[in-house]
Design a protein around this motif. Structure first.
Motif, PDB file in Angstrom:
ATOM      1  N   MET A   1       0.855  -1.170   0.000  1.00  0.00           N
ATOM      2  CA  MET A   1       0.000   0.000   0.000  1.00  0.00           C
ATOM      3  C   MET A   1       0.901   1.233   0.000  1.00  0.00           C
ATOM      4  O   MET A   1       1.772   1.370   0.845  1.00  0.00           O
ATOM      5  CB  MET A   1      -0.906  -0.003   1.241  1.00  0.00           C
ATOM      6  N   THR A   2       0.635   2.123  -0.910  1.00  0.00           N
ATOM      7  CA  THR A   2       1.430   3.344  -0.984  1.00  0.00           C
ATOM      8  C   THR A   2       0.947   4.343   0.065  1.00  0.00           C
ATOM      9  O   THR A   2      -0.103   4.166   0.700  1.00  0.00           O
ATOM     10  CB  THR A   2       1.312   3.982  -2.380  1.00  0.00           C
ATOM     11  N   PHE A   3       1.714   5.399   0.230  1.00  0.00           N
ATOM     12  CA  PHE A   3       1.352   6.438   1.187  1.00  0.00           C
ATOM     13  C   PHE A   3       0.013   7.069   0.822  1.00  0.00           C
ATOM     14  O   PHE A   3      -0.821   7.338   1.691  1.00  0.00           O
ATOM     15  CB  PHE A   3       2.445   7.505   1.248  1.00  0.00           C
ATOM     16  N   TRP A   4      -0.217   7.333  -0.451  1.00  0.00           N
ATOM     17  CA  TRP A   4      -1.456   7.985  -0.884  1.00  0.00           C
ATOM     18  C   TRP A   4      -2.663   7.086  -0.680  1.00  0.00           C
ATOM     19  O   TRP A   4      -3.747   7.561  -0.326  1.00  0.00           O
ATOM     20  CB  TRP A   4      -1.351   8.442  -2.331  1.00  0.00           C
ATOM     21  N   GLN A   5      -2.501   5.801  -0.898  1.00  0.00           N
ATOM     22  CA  GLN A   5      -3.603   4.873  -0.643  1.00  0.00           C
ATOM     23  C   GLN A   5      -3.937   4.841   0.848  1.00  0.00           C
ATOM     24  O   GLN A   5      -5.112   4.819   1.225  1.00  0.00           O
ATOM     25  CB  GLN A   5      -3.253   3.482  -1.135  1.00  0.00           C
ATOM     26  N   LEU A   6      -2.904   4.847   1.687  1.00  0.00           N
ATOM     27  CA  LEU A   6      -3.130   4.884   3.133  1.00  0.00           C
ATOM     28  C   LEU A   6      -3.827   6.185   3.538  1.00  0.00           C
ATOM     29  O   LEU A   6      -4.755   6.167   4.354  1.00  0.00           O
ATOM     30  CB  LEU A   6      -1.804   4.739   3.880  1.00  0.00           C
ATOM     31  N   ALA A   7      -3.392   7.290   2.959  1.00  0.00           N
ATOM     32  CA  ALA A   7      -4.008   8.576   3.279  1.00  0.00           C
ATOM     33  C   ALA A   7      -5.481   8.603   2.873  1.00  0.00           C
ATOM     34  O   ALA A   7      -6.330   9.094   3.621  1.00  0.00           O
ATOM     35  CB  ALA A   7      -3.243   9.705   2.592  1.00  0.00           C
ATOM     36  N   VAL A   8      -5.798   8.047   1.706  1.00  0.00           N
ATOM     37  CA  VAL A   8      -7.192   8.005   1.247  1.00  0.00           C
ATOM     38  C   VAL A   8      -8.021   7.095   2.156  1.00  0.00           C
ATOM     39  O   VAL A   8      -9.161   7.430   2.519  1.00  0.00           O
ATOM     40  CB  VAL A   8      -7.265   7.562  -0.228  1.00  0.00           C
ATOM     41  N   HIS A   9      -7.463   5.958   2.564  1.00  0.00           N
ATOM     42  CA  HIS A   9      -8.184   5.055   3.460  1.00  0.00           C
ATOM     43  C   HIS A   9      -8.465   5.736   4.798  1.00  0.00           C
ATOM     44  O   HIS A   9      -9.583   5.646   5.335  1.00  0.00           O
ATOM     45  CB  HIS A   9      -7.384   3.773   3.679  1.00  0.00           C
ATOM     46  N   LEU A  10      -7.476   6.399   5.360  1.00  0.00           N
ATOM     47  CA  LEU A  10      -7.677   7.067   6.643  1.00  0.00           C
ATOM     48  C   LEU A  10      -8.671   8.225   6.529  1.00  0.00           C
ATOM     49  O   LEU A  10      -9.499   8.429   7.420  1.00  0.00           O
ATOM     50  CB  LEU A  10      -6.340   7.566   7.191  1.00  0.00           C
TER      51      LEU A  10
END
Length: 91
Positions: A1-10
């Motif tokens: 999981m990339t940083f941007w995917q994590l940011a979108v999930h959060l």
């Protein structure tokens, strides 16, 4: 999981609590009038309590997005706003 995917999930996890934190103090002000607690403080308390409810629902159910968690979010947000507006003291 990339940083941007994590940011979108959060962000998507926290979005219901943040939306309730934005609208509940405005609705409380509209229904019950201006309270003793400032608008920004009420929004901050609403956001914190909403995030706690969502995190509790995630821990309890093992997944996010359960309807019972959203029901608890609405009940906690309404109760918190009523307490901050001192709903028991209004006429």
């Amino acid at each position: 999981m990339t940083f941007w995917q994590l940011a979108v999930h959060l962000f998507n996890f926290a979005l219901p609590a943040l939306a309730m934190a934005l609208f509940m103090p405005l609705a409380g002000r509209w229904v019950m009038g201006p309270g003793r607690t400032g608008l920004r403080r009420r929004m901050a308390v609403q956001a914190l309590s909403g995030l706690v409810v969502l995190a509790g629902g995630l821990l309890l159910h093992g997944q996010d997005g359960k309807m019972s968690t959203y029901i608890a979010l609405v009940l906690v947000a309404a109760t918190t706003e009523w307490l901050m507006q001192r709903g028991w003291a209004t006429q």
